[in-house]
Design an enzyme around this catalytic site. Sequence first.
Site, PDB file in Angstrom:
ATOM      1  N   HIS A   2       0.838  -1.205   0.000  1.00 13.05           N
ATOM      2  CA  HIS A   2       0.000   0.000   0.000  1.00 13.05           C
ATOM      3  C   HIS A   2       0.875   1.259   0.000  1.00 13.05           C
ATOM      4  O   HIS A   2       0.606   2.218  -0.725  1.00 13.05           O
ATOM      5  CB  HIS A   2      -0.872   0.046   1.255  1.00 13.05           C
ATOM      6  CG  HIS A   2      -1.819  -1.104   1.399  1.00 13.05           C
ATOM      7  ND1 HIS A   2      -1.693  -2.038   2.408  1.00 13.05           N
ATOM      8  CD2 HIS A   2      -2.921  -1.463   0.698  1.00 13.05           C
ATOM      9  CE1 HIS A   2      -2.666  -2.912   2.317  1.00 13.05           C
ATOM     10  NE2 HIS A   2      -3.427  -2.607   1.280  1.00 13.05           N
TER      11      HIS A   2
ATOM     12  N   GLU B 256      -1.128  -4.094  -9.117  1.00 13.63           N
ATOM     13  CA  GLU B 256      -1.264  -5.204 -10.074  1.00 13.63           C
ATOM     14  C   GLU B 256      -1.495  -6.518  -9.338  1.00 13.63           C
ATOM     15  O   GLU B 256      -1.897  -7.503  -9.939  1.00 13.63           O
ATOM     16  CB  GLU B 256      -0.010  -5.298 -10.950  1.00 13.63           C
ATOM     17  CG  GLU B 256       0.070  -4.177 -11.961  1.00 13.63           C
ATOM     18  CD  GLU B 256       1.357  -4.168 -12.755  1.00 13.63           C
ATOM     19  OE1 GLU B 256       2.201  -5.072 -12.549  1.00 13.63           O
ATOM     20  OE2 GLU B 256       1.532  -3.244 -13.559  1.00 13.63           O
ATOM     21  N   LYS B 257      -1.211  -6.539  -8.042  1.00 16.01           N
ATOM     22  CA  LYS B 257      -1.480  -7.719  -7.219  1.00 16.01           C
ATOM     23  C   LYS B 257      -2.909  -8.209  -7.448  1.00 16.01           C
ATOM     24  O   LYS B 257      -3.168  -9.412  -7.521  1.00 16.01           O
ATOM     25  CB  LYS B 257      -1.256  -7.333  -5.752  1.00 16.01           C
ATOM     26  CG  LYS B 257      -1.973  -8.156  -4.725  1.00 16.01           C
ATOM     27  CD  LYS B 257      -1.135  -9.321  -4.313  1.00 16.01           C
ATOM     28  CE  LYS B 257      -1.657 -10.083  -3.135  1.00 16.01           C
ATOM     29  NZ  LYS B 257      -3.046  -9.975  -2.807  1.00 16.01           N
TER      30      LYS B 257
HETATM   31  P1  AMP Z   1      -6.541  -3.694  -0.284  1.00 14.47           P
HETATM   32  O1  AMP Z   1      -6.353  -2.896   0.960  1.00 14.47           O
HETATM   33  O2  AMP Z   1      -6.140  -5.114  -0.174  1.00 14.47           O
HETATM   34  O3  AMP Z   1      -7.890  -3.475  -0.904  1.00 14.47           O
HETATM   35  O4  AMP Z   1      -5.503  -3.085  -1.312  1.00 14.47           O
HETATM   36  C1  AMP Z   1      -5.493  -1.721  -1.634  1.00 14.47           C
HETATM   37  C2  AMP Z   1      -4.646  -1.507  -2.856  1.00 14.47           C
HETATM   38  O5  AMP Z   1      -3.320  -1.937  -2.586  1.00 14.47           O
HETATM   39  C3  AMP Z   1      -5.155  -2.313  -4.055  1.00 14.47           C
HETATM   40  O6  AMP Z   1      -5.036  -1.515  -5.222  1.00 14.47           O
HETATM   41  C4  AMP Z   1      -4.223  -3.486  -4.063  1.00 14.47           C
HETATM   42  O7  AMP Z   1      -4.057  -4.044  -5.357  1.00 14.47           O
HETATM   43  C5  AMP Z   1      -2.925  -2.831  -3.609  1.00 14.47           C
HETATM   44  N1  AMP Z   1      -2.004  -3.840  -3.079  1.00 14.47           N
HETATM   45  C6  AMP Z   1      -2.271  -4.806  -2.165  1.00 14.47           C
HETATM   46  N2  AMP Z   1      -1.199  -5.594  -1.976  1.00 14.47           N
HETATM   47  C7  AMP Z   1      -0.232  -5.118  -2.801  1.00 14.47           C
HETATM   48  C8  AMP Z   1       1.115  -5.507  -3.072  1.00 14.47           C
HETATM   49  N3  AMP Z   1       1.679  -6.553  -2.474  1.00 14.47           N
HETATM   50  N4  AMP Z   1       1.802  -4.792  -3.997  1.00 14.47           N
HETATM   51  C9  AMP Z   1       1.236  -3.740  -4.625  1.00 14.47           C
HETATM   52  N5  AMP Z   1      -0.022  -3.315  -4.406  1.00 14.47           N
HETATM   53  C10 AMP Z   1      -0.746  -3.994  -3.511  1.00 14.47           C
END
Ligand code: AMP
Length: 281
Positions: A37, A148-149
């Site tokens: 994040h 991109e995850k």
């Molecule tokens: P989330 O809190 O899981 O909804 O993630 C919020 C944002 O962070 C989303 O756009 C995810 O794709 C991104 N994100 C989560 N994990 C990663 C990671 N390991 N690397 C890059 N971006 C991430």
Amino acid sequence: MDIITVPGEAATWTAAARRAGHLVGFVPTMGALHAGHLTLVQRALAECGRVVCSIYVNPLQFNDPHDLAAYPRQEEQDLALLREAGCHAVFLPSNGSLFQGVDPIPYDLGGLDQRWEGSSRPGHFQGVVNVVERLFHFVRPDAAYFGEKDRQQLAIIRHVARSHRWPVAIIGHPTVREPDGLALSSRNTRLSPEQRRAATVLHRALQAAAQHAFQGTVEQAHQAALDELATEGAIRLDHCAIVHPGTLEPLTDWNGTDEAVVLVAAYVGKVRLIDNRTVGR
Ligand code: AMP
């Protein structure tokens, strides 16, 4: 760092930033922030004069109430991390405040939600897109940053933003990984040490497929990933596929595309993990 809890105040904040001559970058999250994040926040800071991050655990995108209840929440720590990263504002909408006066609506996702995460988690992407639309409606960013995850999520948000002519640039950022290859995820905190070790097989499977990509057949690359996944008894495979980067449909051969995406999703204990890797010619 400004803290915005009332949705209407987010638009006022953005308007003031824009009057001061800044582009506004936006990083939507569900909190339990990690270096993945924070990398999105850093990218946004590098490209925009002002950056807003939202923390909202979106109930609409959870089809499993246990998963929603178990989702990690650590607001104080998240705020400290964002402050340290230099984020300018955090948007913390309360439950229900995003949808005051409007109901969620069905979006045409161009069929991109039919497979993979979509078939494993019915309604998930409709929930994601509905909340992203509400967040964009209130924050009104110039650019929004997604990892991109969550490759399918990124494809779907790009599709809806384009088809609805949303006035926001959708920026994808590469996956941030642990030194052993495990993709950072808020869900990783729920893994036992033994499960954490087993989880690295997802990354190894992507590497195995990548070694065969655009050489031999698609089937051989796919089988290489499956063979690697089969070495780890502690995971339960949900799906593993080699797909077209635009349509996310399974490839049958390498013709007509210079890139392919290897997708994998598996349960490690009760925790569902996803990962993917883009491979080129
Ligand atoms: P989330 O809190 O899981 O909804 O993630 C919020 C944002 O962070 C989303 O756009 C995810 O794709 C991104 N994100 C989560 N994990 C990663 C990671 N390991 N690397 C890059 N971006 C991430």
